[in-house]
Design a protein around this motif. Sequence first.
Motif, PDB file in Angstrom:
ATOM      1  N   VAL A 137       0.862  -1.180   0.000  1.00 47.09           N
ATOM      2  CA  VAL A 137       0.000   0.000   0.000  1.00 47.09           C
ATOM      3  C   VAL A 137       0.897   1.228   0.000  1.00 47.09           C
ATOM      4  N   TYR A 138       0.609   2.173  -0.882  1.00 46.70           N
ATOM      5  CA  TYR A 138       1.356   3.430  -0.952  1.00 46.70           C
ATOM      6  C   TYR A 138       0.388   4.579  -0.671  1.00 46.70           C
ATOM      7  N   ALA A 139       0.800   5.510   0.198  1.00 43.38           N
ATOM      8  CA  ALA A 139      -0.101   6.580   0.592  1.00 43.38           C
ATOM      9  C   ALA A 139       0.672   7.842   0.963  1.00 43.38           C
ATOM     10  N   ASP A 140      -0.075   8.931   1.068  1.00 45.23           N
ATOM     11  CA  ASP A 140       0.509  10.218   1.457  1.00 45.23           C
ATOM     12  C   ASP A 140       0.816  10.295   2.941  1.00 45.23           C
ATOM     13  N   THR A 141       0.068   9.538   3.752  1.00 46.69           N
ATOM     14  CA  THR A 141       0.263   9.564   5.198  1.00 46.69           C
ATOM     15  C   THR A 141       0.315   8.133   5.733  1.00 46.69           C
ATOM     16  N   ALA A 142       0.919   7.992   6.898  1.00 49.76           N
ATOM     17  CA  ALA A 142       0.951   6.677   7.546  1.00 49.76           C
ATOM     18  C   ALA A 142      -0.463   6.224   7.887  1.00 49.76           C
ATOM     19  N   ALA A 143      -1.305   7.132   8.350  1.00 50.86           N
ATOM     20  CA  ALA A 143      -2.681   6.776   8.709  1.00 50.86           C
ATOM     21  C   ALA A 143      -3.456   6.249   7.504  1.00 50.86           C
ATOM     22  N   SER A 144      -3.257   6.863   6.361  1.00 47.74           N
ATOM     23  CA  SER A 144      -3.934   6.417   5.146  1.00 47.74           C
ATOM     24  C   SER A 144      -3.440   5.034   4.720  1.00 47.74           C
ATOM     25  N   ALA A 145      -2.133   4.816   4.770  1.00 50.15           N
ATOM     26  CA  ALA A 145      -1.578   3.508   4.416  1.00 50.15           C
ATOM     27  C   ALA A 145      -2.129   2.429   5.333  1.00 50.15           C
TER      28      ALA A 145
END
Length: 121
Positions: A69-77
């Motif tokens: 999973v790649y995301a802008d924030t750790a919470a989103s990931a």
Amino acid sequence: MYAPIFAVCSSSAQVKALIGSNPVRLYPFGEAPQGVVYPYVAWQGFGGQPENYLGTLPDADSYNTQVDVYADTAASARAVAQALRDAIEPVAYVTSWRGEARDQETKKYRFSFDVAWIVQR
């Protein structure tokens, strides 16, 4: 002859709420388009085998899949990883939490885990 990860995950409303529905941002390794919207998911197979028997054809195949999973924030990931886990676990086994990381160049976050599938033919 592939794990049904796209079919399983794209049927989850929770997953689609986080990674989109048109398109569902769940790509085979190396296939995410340039400029893809975050968060998105990449997966790749890294092993498996047919369930071989003496005297008859295999009736199932096993697959191992790495999910990133790649995301802008750790919470989103983490949220996407949890939604994927919830979609996958009714039909396959999460076998490893590979951990979290942040890319030094892009500053994007990654959450990685492995899944083992047994798929009836």
